[in-house]
Scaffold this motif. Structure first.
Motif, PDB file in Angstrom:
ATOM      1  N   GLU A 122       0.821  -1.198   0.000  1.00 16.54           N
ATOM      2  CA  GLU A 122       0.000   0.000   0.000  1.00 16.54           C
ATOM      3  C   GLU A 122       0.861   1.257   0.000  1.00 16.54           C
ATOM      4  OE1 GLU A 122      -3.153  -0.020   2.891  1.00 16.54           O
ATOM      5  OE2 GLU A 122      -3.487   2.128   2.524  1.00 16.54           O
ATOM      6  N   GLU A 123       1.927   1.245   0.792  1.00 19.69           N
ATOM      7  CA  GLU A 123       2.827   2.403   0.806  1.00 19.69           C
ATOM      8  C   GLU A 123       3.444   2.634  -0.568  1.00 19.69           C
ATOM      9  OE1 GLU A 123       4.453   2.404   5.432  1.00 19.69           O
ATOM     10  OE2 GLU A 123       5.327   1.038   3.985  1.00 19.69           O
ATOM     11  N   ILE A 124       3.762   1.544  -1.252  1.00 15.12           N
ATOM     12  CA  ILE A 124       4.375   1.678  -2.580  1.00 15.12           C
ATOM     13  C   ILE A 124       3.359   2.233  -3.572  1.00 15.12           C
ATOM     14  CG2 ILE A 124       5.363   0.408  -4.524  1.00 15.12           C
ATOM     15  CD1 ILE A 124       6.546  -1.540  -2.376  1.00 15.12           C
ATOM     16  N   ARG A 125       2.147   1.685  -3.570  1.00 15.56           N
ATOM     17  CA  ARG A 125       1.130   2.171  -4.513  1.00 15.56           C
ATOM     18  C   ARG A 125       0.804   3.630  -4.247  1.00 15.56           C
ATOM     19  NH1 ARG A 125      -1.255  -1.841  -7.563  1.00 15.56           N
ATOM     20  NH2 ARG A 125      -0.544  -3.913  -6.958  1.00 15.56           N
ATOM     21  N   HIS A 126       0.677   3.984  -2.980  1.00 14.97           N
ATOM     22  CA  HIS A 126       0.379   5.371  -2.602  1.00 14.97           C
ATOM     23  C   HIS A 126       1.566   6.279  -2.969  1.00 14.97           C
ATOM     24  CE1 HIS A 126      -1.904   8.360  -0.544  1.00 14.97           C
ATOM     25  NE2 HIS A 126      -0.959   8.589   0.347  1.00 14.97           N
ATOM     26  N   GLY A 127       2.766   5.810  -2.685  1.00 14.16           N
ATOM     27  CA  GLY A 127       3.963   6.622  -2.930  1.00 14.16           C
ATOM     28  C   GLY A 127       4.265   6.825  -4.403  1.00 14.16           C
ATOM     29  N   LEU A 128       3.713   5.967  -5.254  1.00 12.14           N
ATOM     30  CA  LEU A 128       3.938   6.115  -6.699  1.00 12.14           C
ATOM     31  C   LEU A 128       2.695   6.668  -7.404  1.00 12.14           C
ATOM     32  CD1 LEU A 128       5.983   2.876  -7.535  1.00 12.14           C
ATOM     33  CD2 LEU A 128       6.841   5.193  -7.180  1.00 12.14           C
ATOM     34  N   GLU A 129       1.847   7.363  -6.642  1.00  9.07           N
ATOM     35  CA  GLU A 129       0.639   7.944  -7.227  1.00  9.07           C
ATOM     36  C   GLU A 129       0.948   8.915  -8.363  1.00  9.07           C
ATOM     37  OE1 GLU A 129      -1.603   9.550  -3.939  1.00  9.07           O
ATOM     38  OE2 GLU A 129      -2.821   7.733  -3.942  1.00  9.07           O
ATOM     39  N   GLY A 130       2.122   9.508  -8.322  1.00  8.40           N
ATOM     40  CA  GLY A 130       2.483  10.489  -9.349  1.00  8.40           C
ATOM     41  C   GLY A 130       3.107   9.861 -10.590  1.00  8.40           C
ATOM     42  N   ASN A 131       3.080   8.541 -10.700  1.00  7.13           N
ATOM     43  CA  ASN A 131       3.697   7.875 -11.850  1.00  7.13           C
ATOM     44  C   ASN A 131       2.713   6.908 -12.488  1.00  7.13           C
ATOM     45  OD1 ASN A 131       5.935   8.562  -9.795  1.00  7.13           O
ATOM     46  ND2 ASN A 131       7.027   8.286 -11.710  1.00  7.13           N
ATOM     47  N   LEU A 132       2.466   7.075 -13.764  1.00 10.47           N
ATOM     48  CA  LEU A 132       1.514   6.216 -14.471  1.00 10.47           C
ATOM     49  C   LEU A 132       2.263   5.239 -15.376  1.00 10.47           C
ATOM     50  CD1 LEU A 132      -1.137   8.899 -15.536  1.00 10.47           C
ATOM     51  CD2 LEU A 132      -1.075   7.507 -13.464  1.00 10.47           C
ATOM     52  N   CYS A 133       1.740   4.000 -15.438  1.00  7.13           N
ATOM     53  CA  CYS A 133       2.275   2.996 -16.339  1.00  7.13           C
ATOM     54  C   CYS A 133       1.135   2.436 -17.167  1.00  7.13           C
ATOM     55  CB  CYS A 133       2.924   1.866 -15.540  1.00  7.13           C
ATOM     56  SG  CYS A 133       3.472   0.515 -16.611  1.00  7.13           S
ATOM     57  N   ARG A 134       1.314   2.384 -18.475  1.00  6.11           N
ATOM     58  CA  ARG A 134       0.220   1.906 -19.332  1.00  6.11           C
ATOM     59  C   ARG A 134       0.399   0.439 -19.709  1.00  6.11           C
ATOM     60  NH1 ARG A 134      -2.429   6.274 -23.068  1.00  6.11           N
ATOM     61  NH2 ARG A 134      -4.073   4.798 -22.567  1.00  6.11           N
ATOM     62  N   CYS A 135       1.463  -0.206 -19.255  1.00  7.72           N
ATOM     63  CA  CYS A 135       1.705  -1.589 -19.668  1.00  7.72           C
ATOM     64  C   CYS A 135       1.514  -2.608 -18.562  1.00  7.72           C
ATOM     65  CB  CYS A 135       3.137  -1.748 -20.167  1.00  7.72           C
ATOM     66  SG  CYS A 135       3.591  -0.671 -21.524  1.00  7.72           S
ATOM     67  N   THR A 136       2.175  -2.407 -17.432  1.00  7.05           N
ATOM     68  CA  THR A 136       2.404  -3.531 -16.515  1.00  7.05           C
ATOM     69  C   THR A 136       1.227  -3.876 -15.625  1.00  7.05           C
ATOM     70  OG1 THR A 136       3.208  -2.091 -14.756  1.00  7.05           O
ATOM     71  CG2 THR A 136       4.841  -2.913 -16.327  1.00  7.05           C
ATOM     72  N   GLY A 137       0.292  -2.941 -15.428  1.00  6.49           N
ATOM     73  CA  GLY A 137      -0.730  -3.187 -14.410  1.00  6.49           C
ATOM     74  C   GLY A 137      -0.172  -3.032 -13.004  1.00  6.49           C
ATOM     75  N   TYR A 138       1.054  -2.536 -12.902  1.00  4.19           N
ATOM     76  CA  TYR A 138       1.702  -2.140 -11.636  1.00  4.19           C
ATOM     77  C   TYR A 138       2.156  -3.298 -10.747  1.00  4.19           C
ATOM     78  CZ  TYR A 138      -0.155   2.419 -12.950  1.00  4.19           C
ATOM     79  OH  TYR A 138      -0.453   3.561 -13.638  1.00  4.19           O
ATOM     80  N   GLU A 139       1.629  -4.497 -10.961  1.00  2.00           N
ATOM     81  CA  GLU A 139       1.916  -5.592 -10.031  1.00  2.00           C
ATOM     82  C   GLU A 139       3.430  -5.827  -9.896  1.00  2.00           C
ATOM     83  OE1 GLU A 139       0.233  -7.522  -7.276  1.00  2.00           O
ATOM     84  OE2 GLU A 139      -1.068  -6.554  -8.739  1.00  2.00           O
ATOM     85  N   ASN A 140       4.112  -5.949 -11.021  1.00  6.33           N
ATOM     86  CA  ASN A 140       5.553  -6.211 -10.948  1.00  6.33           C
ATOM     87  C   ASN A 140       6.346  -4.980 -10.539  1.00  6.33           C
ATOM     88  OD1 ASN A 140       5.151  -8.827 -11.566  1.00  6.33           O
ATOM     89  ND2 ASN A 140       5.995  -8.746 -13.649  1.00  6.33           N
ATOM     90  N   ILE A 141       5.777  -3.810 -10.768  1.00  8.69           N
ATOM     91  CA  ILE A 141       6.459  -2.600 -10.298  1.00  8.69           C
ATOM     92  C   ILE A 141       6.485  -2.608  -8.772  1.00  8.69           C
ATOM     93  CG2 ILE A 141       6.289  -0.078 -10.144  1.00  8.69           C
ATOM     94  CD1 ILE A 141       5.332  -0.054 -13.031  1.00  8.69           C
ATOM     95  N   VAL A 142       5.354  -2.963  -8.162  1.00 10.42           N
ATOM     96  CA  VAL A 142       5.293  -3.015  -6.703  1.00 10.42           C
ATOM     97  C   VAL A 142       6.313  -4.048  -6.181  1.00 10.42           C
ATOM     98  CG1 VAL A 142       3.825  -3.556  -4.714  1.00 10.42           C
ATOM     99  CG2 VAL A 142       2.893  -2.245  -6.638  1.00 10.42           C
ATOM    100  N   ARG A 143       6.377  -5.210  -6.834  1.00 16.49           N
ATOM    101  CA  ARG A 143       7.357  -6.237  -6.414  1.00 16.49           C
ATOM    102  C   ARG A 143       8.779  -5.711  -6.540  1.00 16.49           C
ATOM    103  NH1 ARG A 143       4.271 -10.692  -9.655  1.00 16.49           N
ATOM    104  NH2 ARG A 143       2.587 -10.935  -8.164  1.00 16.49           N
ATOM    105  N   ALA A 144       9.038  -5.027  -7.642  1.00 17.64           N
ATOM    106  CA  ALA A 144      10.393  -4.516  -7.879  1.00 17.64           C
ATOM    107  C   ALA A 144      10.772  -3.484  -6.813  1.00 17.64           C
ATOM    108  CB  ALA A 144      10.483  -3.902  -9.279  1.00 17.64           C
TER     109      ALA A 144
END
Ligand SMILES: Cc1cc2nc3c(=O)[nH]c(=O)nc-3n(C[C@H](O)[C@H](O)[C@H](O)COP(=O)(O)OP(=O)(O)OC[C@H]3O[C@@H](n4cnc5c(N)ncnc54)[C@H](O)[C@@H]3O)c2cc1C
Ligand code: FES
Ligand code: FES
Lengths: 156, 313
Positions: A122-144
């Protein structure tokens, strides 16, 4: 107007129009094309860089406003040929597909993770609110980012 | 997207900023996070920008007596991270709800209120907190109360050549609680409806003062005195809060705004909901019991301060 700043540790000076945006200064004057221009309206975060140590969107800063500051771009993260732990984590966890958002994601994530080795999803998703990704669906970004935060603190 | 051409001057002091504005006209630029986007969209073309972003002394938060002074150049990130148990919770949390981390690192409190975007958060909060705006101009300094600062859509009491230097808010005591509740625009994070409640309670939990403001749906931050009047003298029960919150509709005026993100009617329906949430949260934060639950150590400090204050009287 003359502006000088330290970019990725190197002193630079250029004569620019006052209306030149910092992102254009970095890309067109210095050839640092890592910071991308996605939305150009301060929404997507693909232009995120560090200005005096904080993450900002360089499409909404004038080069003249950054005069005298210290800037780090994605090109300045790797040291002695070794990827920054957050870059390595994006590689290892497949935190990207097309890669357009990635420089901005990583620049935002390194600030989010600094001093916070145990970020929750949750902290990661909230902290990256200012960054949009049109490909990954964010799941692997959060893991990374989670793995990168731990690696930055010295653990793996 | 380049902004239109302009001449650029950098001011090193408030006096220099005022003088440069007198000489060249144009607009001040602080963080640039409202002005540059509208210039890039060609909605503004000021011709001259006077950069006040480096003026020493306009940055940071200081406590003096019973109030906090927030320098105009203080970023939203600094406000959101400010750690003092007397600092108003509503302001701290509203600042943390602005945009996203990068926007909060660059946008300033002064720019936010000077721009007076109806969808902004801070005007609503400052109105409910009863803030004072400190202003410098060619004819010296003056102060304006929040009730008179926001005058209309993107309009404030600031004259073209005046610099906002600081915003002052009262410190929160043991009997106070404040909160901000926001219906986010899911894309931009601006407020479609924002509500701020600032409550004082007695030892027995009765509401003794209550100030409420709303924004996001009206052209400027709007006070809701009907809500406060209905709660004073009452306990902060769910029923009392719901009944009082519903009265916000009396205070909205005829000019409720809608757009592609949310219709005027929808926003109007949401106003009592978010006023209710802000009141409930503020109520939880106010009073000895609430503070005790929050942090025993803090309360011990508060009690000692209160005893000292009464002894001095
Ligand atoms: C993507 C995005 C999302 C955002 N989301 C939100 C949100 O959710 N909630 C919210 O409240 N805001 C939001 N904002 C706006 C943000 O808070 C801005 O930073 C703020 O409104 C303006 O501050 P600034 O320092 O950038 O001002 P600038 O853009 O530099 O200036 C804005 C205006 O104020 C004037 N001005 C600035 N400082 C002074 C001063 N000291 N004295 C006199 N005049 C002055 C300027 O002349 C200009 O007209 C968002 C902005 C962006 C880009
Ligand atoms: S290009 Fe700067 S935020 Fe999208
Ligand atoms: S990887 Fe393509 S936009 Fe994020």
């Amino acid at each position: 107007m003359k502006v000088s700043m330290t970019v990725n540790g190197k002193a630079t000076e250029r004569d620019v129009e006052p209306r030149m945006l910092l992102v254009h200064f970095l890309r067109d004057e210095l050839g640092l094309t890592g910071a991308n221009i996605g939305c150009d309206t301060t929404q997507c975060g693909s232009c995120t860089i560090h200005l005096n140590g904080t993450a900002v969107k360089s499409c909404t800063v004038l080069a003249v406003q950054a005069d005298g500051t210290s800037i780090t771009t994605i090109e300045g993260l790797a040291q002695n040929g070794n990827l920054h732990p957050m870059q390595q984590a994006f590689w290892d966890k497949h935190g990207l597909q097309c890669g357009f958002c990635t420089p901005g994601m990583i620049m935002a994530a390194t600030k989010l993770a600094a001093g916070n080795p145990h970020l929750t999803d949750e902290e990661i998703r909230h902290g990256l609110e200012g960054n949009l990704c049109r490909c990954t669906g964010y799941e692997n970004i959060v893991r990374a980012v989670k793995a990168g935060a731990q690696a930055m603190a010295g653990g793996d | 997207m380049y902004p239109p051409k302009f001449d650029y001057y950098r001011a090193d002091s408030v006096d220099e900023a005022v003088a440069l504005m007198g000489q060249h006209g144009g607009k001040f630029i602080a963080g640039g996070h409202s002005l540059l986007p509208v210039m890039k969209m060609r909605l503004a073309d000021p011709g001259v920008l006077i950069d006040i972003g480096r003026i020493d002394g306009l940055r940071g938060i200081t406590r003096s007596g019973n109030s906090f002074r927030i320098g105009a150049l203080t970023t939203h990130a600094t406000v959101a991270a400010y750690d003092d148990r007397h600092f108003p919770d509503a302001l701290k949390h509203a600042a943390g709800m602005i945009g996203d981390p990068q926007v909060r690192n660059r946008g300033t409190v002064g720019g936010n209120v000077a721009h007076a975007d109806p969808a902004s958060d801070l005007p609503t909060v400052f109105l409910a907190l009863g803030a004072t705006f400190h202003i410098a101009g060619a004819n010296g300094a003056r102060s304006v109360h929040a009730a008179n600062f926001f005058t209309g859509l993107f309009e404030t009491a600031l004259a073209e050549n005046e610099v906002l230097t600081a915003v002052e808010v009262p410190a929160e005591g043991i009997e106070n609680g404040s909160a901000y509740a926001k219906l986010f625009n899911p894309a931009s994070r601006y407020a479609m409806v924002g509500a701020c409640a600032n409550i004082t309670v007695s030892l027995t939990g009765e509401c003794t003062a209550c100030s409420v403001a709303v924004g996001g749906l009206t052209p400027k931050a709007t006070a809701a005195p009907s809500v406060g009047a209905a709660l004073v003298g009452k306990q902060l029960t769910d029923d009392n809060i719901a009944a009082a919150a519903a009265l916000v509709l009396n205070d909205l005026g005829g000019d409720v705004m809608g757009d592609i993100h949310a219709s005027a009617e929808y926003r109007r329906q949401m106003a009592p909901v978010f006023v209710g949430r802000a009141l409930t949260l503020a109520g939880h934060r106010a009073g000895w019991v609430a503070r005790l639950q929050k942090n025993v150590k803090d309360v011990a400090g508060d009690v000692l301060e209160e005893i000292e204050r009464r002894l001095r009287k």
